[in-house]
Design a protein around this motif. Structure first.
Motif, PDB file in Angstrom:
ATOM      1  N   GLN A  54      -5.319   6.148   4.367  1.00 42.75           N
ATOM      2  CA  GLN A  54      -5.892   4.740   4.219  1.00 42.75           C
ATOM      3  C   GLN A  54      -6.589   3.960   5.674  1.00 42.75           C
ATOM      4  O   GLN A  54      -7.703   4.063   5.555  1.00 42.75           O
ATOM      5  CB  GLN A  54      -5.625   3.964   2.889  1.00 42.75           C
ATOM      6  CG  GLN A  54      -5.746   3.293   3.022  1.00 42.75           C
ATOM      7  CD  GLN A  54      -6.535   1.797   3.450  1.00 42.75           C
ATOM      8  OE1 GLN A  54      -5.282   1.205   3.977  1.00 42.75           O
ATOM      9  NE2 GLN A  54      -7.402   1.156   3.024  1.00 42.75           N
ATOM     10  N   ARG A  55      -5.351   3.919   6.521  1.00 42.22           N
ATOM     11  CA  ARG A  55      -5.488   3.268   7.380  1.00 42.22           C
ATOM     12  C   ARG A  55      -6.588   4.024   8.274  1.00 42.22           C
ATOM     13  O   ARG A  55      -7.472   3.274   8.864  1.00 42.22           O
ATOM     14  CB  ARG A  55      -4.476   3.268   7.933  1.00 42.22           C
ATOM     15  CG  ARG A  55      -3.193   1.849   7.123  1.00 42.22           C
ATOM     16  CD  ARG A  55      -1.664   1.403   8.577  1.00 42.22           C
ATOM     17  NE  ARG A  55      -1.551   3.167   9.132  1.00 42.22           N
ATOM     18  CZ  ARG A  55      -0.788   3.181   8.250  1.00 42.22           C
ATOM     19  NH1 ARG A  55      -0.218   2.593   7.063  1.00 42.22           N
ATOM     20  NH2 ARG A  55       0.049   3.783   8.688  1.00 42.22           N
TER      21      ARG A  55
ATOM     22  N   SER B  63      -5.965   3.952  -4.448  1.00 44.42           N
ATOM     23  CA  SER B  63      -6.223   2.500  -4.255  1.00 44.42           C
ATOM     24  C   SER B  63      -6.774   1.805  -5.746  1.00 44.42           C
ATOM     25  O   SER B  63      -7.128   0.575  -5.120  1.00 44.42           O
ATOM     26  CB  SER B  63      -7.623   3.055  -3.436  1.00 44.42           C
ATOM     27  OG  SER B  63      -7.446   4.278  -3.060  1.00 44.42           O
TER      28      SER B  63
ATOM     29  N   ILE C 142     -11.276   7.290   1.411  1.00 45.38           N
ATOM     30  CA  ILE C 142      -9.955   8.001   0.655  1.00 45.38           C
ATOM     31  C   ILE C 142     -10.792   8.766  -0.843  1.00 45.38           C
ATOM     32  O   ILE C 142     -10.244   9.389  -1.316  1.00 45.38           O
ATOM     33  CB  ILE C 142      -9.046   6.512  -0.043  1.00 45.38           C
ATOM     34  CG1 ILE C 142      -8.351   6.574   0.903  1.00 45.38           C
ATOM     35  CG2 ILE C 142      -8.357   7.297  -1.074  1.00 45.38           C
ATOM     36  CD1 ILE C 142      -6.948   7.615   1.365  1.00 45.38           C
TER      37      ILE C 142
ATOM     38  N   TYR D 237      -0.393   8.447   1.653  1.00 46.68           N
ATOM     39  CA  TYR D 237      -2.087   7.773   1.348  1.00 46.68           C
ATOM     40  C   TYR D 237      -1.751   6.727   2.447  1.00 46.68           C
ATOM     41  O   TYR D 237      -3.378   6.595   3.022  1.00 46.68           O
ATOM     42  CB  TYR D 237      -1.525   7.220   0.033  1.00 46.68           C
ATOM     43  CG  TYR D 237      -2.075   6.206  -0.579  1.00 46.68           C
ATOM     44  CD1 TYR D 237      -3.790   6.239  -0.558  1.00 46.68           C
ATOM     45  CD2 TYR D 237      -2.056   4.716  -0.358  1.00 46.68           C
ATOM     46  CE1 TYR D 237      -4.370   5.445  -1.285  1.00 46.68           C
ATOM     47  CE2 TYR D 237      -2.528   4.171  -0.562  1.00 46.68           C
ATOM     48  CZ  TYR D 237      -4.357   4.280  -0.726  1.00 46.68           C
ATOM     49  OH  TYR D 237      -5.139   3.132  -1.576  1.00 46.68           O
TER      50      TYR D 237
ATOM     51  N   GLY E 116      -9.957   3.872   5.581  1.00 48.48           N
ATOM     52  CA  GLY E 116     -10.668   2.759   4.994  1.00 48.48           C
ATOM     53  C   GLY E 116     -10.382   3.985   3.378  1.00 48.48           C
ATOM     54  O   GLY E 116     -10.715   4.797   2.670  1.00 48.48           O
ATOM     55  N   TYR E 117     -10.818   3.278   2.002  1.00 51.44           N
ATOM     56  CA  TYR E 117     -10.901   3.132   0.799  1.00 51.44           C
ATOM     57  C   TYR E 117     -12.085   4.529   0.304  1.00 51.44           C
ATOM     58  O   TYR E 117     -11.771   4.955   0.096  1.00 51.44           O
ATOM     59  CB  TYR E 117     -11.198   1.872   0.063  1.00 51.44           C
ATOM     60  CG  TYR E 117      -9.990   0.864  -0.011  1.00 51.44           C
ATOM     61  CD1 TYR E 117      -8.804   1.073  -0.769  1.00 51.44           C
ATOM     62  CD2 TYR E 117      -9.950  -0.276   0.614  1.00 51.44           C
ATOM     63  CE1 TYR E 117      -7.685   0.990  -0.456  1.00 51.44           C
ATOM     64  CE2 TYR E 117      -8.304  -0.938   0.718  1.00 51.44           C
ATOM     65  CZ  TYR E 117      -6.938  -0.219  -0.021  1.00 51.44           C
ATOM     66  OH  TYR E 117      -6.335  -0.759  -0.250  1.00 51.44           O
TER      67      TYR E 117
ATOM     68  N   ASN F 146       0.957  -1.395   0.504  1.00 46.34           N
ATOM     69  CA  ASN F 146       0.111  -0.286  -0.644  1.00 46.34           C
ATOM     70  C   ASN F 146       0.875   1.099  -0.117  1.00 46.34           C
ATOM     71  O   ASN F 146       0.468   1.775  -0.527  1.00 46.34           O
ATOM     72  CB  ASN F 146      -0.827  -0.170   0.997  1.00 46.34           C
ATOM     73  CG  ASN F 146      -2.003  -1.001   1.189  1.00 46.34           C
ATOM     74  OD1 ASN F 146      -2.482  -1.434  -0.026  1.00 46.34           O
ATOM     75  ND2 ASN F 146      -2.463  -1.058   2.532  1.00 46.34           N
TER      76      ASN F 146
ATOM     77  N   GLY G 176       1.075   4.294  -3.208  1.00 44.46           N
ATOM     78  CA  GLY G 176       1.087   5.550  -2.784  1.00 44.46           C
ATOM     79  C   GLY G 176       2.232   6.438  -3.648  1.00 44.46           C
ATOM     80  O   GLY G 176       2.437   7.308  -3.829  1.00 44.46           O
TER      81      GLY G 176
END
Length: 412
Positions: free
Chosen positions: A278-279, A327, A286, A274, A282-283, A142, A146
């Motif tokens: 994202q953590r 993503s 984002i 990113y 979540g998506y 991930n 980014g």
């Protein structure tokens, strides 16, 4: 856990394979947008051609057509013959076809060289995306997705800003910038190797299965469609912004280069954050933040009466695009089994460039009929709607999670 994730992300910078893949990623932005500041000059240079206006605008997205056609096929080849050969061959072809515009005699042959450049980009991007999945897992993967967007954007800052300056000397000079890619070859040659089949399998995320039947294909298709739409919207900037600025009285190629450079650097900075964003969100979070930021930028563009506001609009668009782009890659690599990562990378690569190629074909008639303000405000409305959908999806997911937790607690 946070410290472990941060250490894994930092370890990427000590991995020469990651550095080589980030170098390859930087070529993506160079491929299309480097000549953007020179477009008005190229149109004047070949003004005797009755189709100069349309052909000039197609020079930027022309590589996208070749990518869209060839990337899925190249993905299948990458799964069978390996990634290394495709990455190296693509980089060499990138240099030769990119620099061809320095000497070619007319717009039609330059357009043809741009199609060959697209084939080179398809080789590079398909191999590079598959190698990210082969070499890295979990938070490291991930983080690298980014960083890949950061590499594209910071590379774009250098290449497009440089193009803005040299385009003021000659509209042909930006084509020489493609030759810089030759500097990346020695490291790629030394560190990029094809993993053994067992290594690819071992690189799968925990819980992934190598035998997923067809369960991953439909979600990947939907993901590719959304990515194509996102890139069609974003590519309004490199294909139309120089003409929009000229209409507003900012005719200098350096101004266009500076604005596109800011678009890239703002995106590069946000993409560095990113993994943490994202953590945290979540998506869905984002996509909400990314599409919302892009909507704000396109809303501001026709309202901006000064250069600072124009630059603010560009920064918002670049930041939003840089948030959503990683993503697509991360989700695709999580969906596809290791044996099909080349195909997944090819499909994802094709979707990016389908959107880019369609962008001027869709936007130019709209501008002719309704003007820039209607186009940009309509785009802002579309992006705001996409942000709202992402927010609703995130809220629904949170409610389902809470309901599930409550049910489990009640059963105890």
């Amino acid at each position: 856990m946070e410290n472990i994730d941060t250490e894994r992300e930092r370890a990427i910078w000590r991995d020469p394979r990651a550095i080589a893949l980030l170098m390859a990623a930087s070529l993506t932005t160079m491929a299309n947008a480097t000549i953007s500041p020179a477009l008005p000059g190229i149109e004047r240079l070949f003004g005797a051609d009755p189709n100069a206006a349309m052909l000039t605008r197609l020079l930027v997205p022309a590589p996208s057509l070749a990518v869209a056609i060839s990337a899925p096929i190249i993905g299948l080849v990458a799964d069978r013959l390996g990634r290394r050969m495709l990455l190296l061959a693509g980089t060499i072809l990138f240099v030769l076809s990119g620099c061809a515009g320095l000497v070619l005699p007319d717009l039609r042959t330059i357009f043809a060289s741009r199609l060959v450049l697209g084939l080179a980009v398809a080789l590079i991007m398909t191999a590079q995306t598959a190698l990210i999945g082969d070499y890295f897992t979990g938070h490291a993967r991930n983080a690298l997705t980014g960083l890949q967007i950061s590499a594209r954007n910071f590379g774009g800052l250098v290449f497009i800003s440089l193009a803005g300056w040299v385009a003021a000397l000659s509209p042909r000079l930006p084509f020489a910038i493609y030759g810089l890619a030759i500097l990346f070859l020695p490291l790629m040659w030394r560190v990029i190797i094809d993993p053994e089949p067992r290594s690819s399998a071992a690189a799968a995320m925990p819980g992934e299965s190598n035998e997923r039947s067809g369960s991953w294909s439909a979600p990947l298709a939907l993901l590719a469609l959304l990515q194509a739409a996102t890139n069609m919207v974003f590519f309004l900037m490199p294909t139309q912004i120089s003409f929009f600025l000229a209409m507003r009285g900012y005719a200098s190629p350096a101004t266009t280069g500076a604005m596109l450079g800011l678009l890239m650097v703002s995106g590069g900075c946000l993409a560095l954050l990113y993994p943490r964003i994202q953590r945290a969100g979540g998506y869905a979070g984002i996509f909400f933040l990314g599409y919302g930021s892009m909507a704000l930028g396109f809303l501001l563009l026709p309202l901006a009466g000064t250069e600072p506001l124009l630059f603010l609009a560009a920064a918002a668009i670049g930041a939003g695009y840089a948030l959503v782009s990683p993503s697509f890659i991360a989700l695709a690599l999580n969906l596809a089994p290791p044996a099909a990562r080349g195909l997944a990378g090819g499909i994802l690569t094709a979707s990016v460039f389908i959107g880019q190629f369609c962008s001027p074909l869709a936007s130019t008639p709209l501008i002719d009929g309704h003007g820039y303000q209607a186009l940009f405000h309509g785009t802002a409305l579309l992006l705001a709607t996409m942000a709202l959908v992402a927010a609703l999806a995130g809220a629904a997911s949170w409610l389902r999670m809470r309901a599930g937790a409550a049910a489990r607690a009640h059963s105890l």
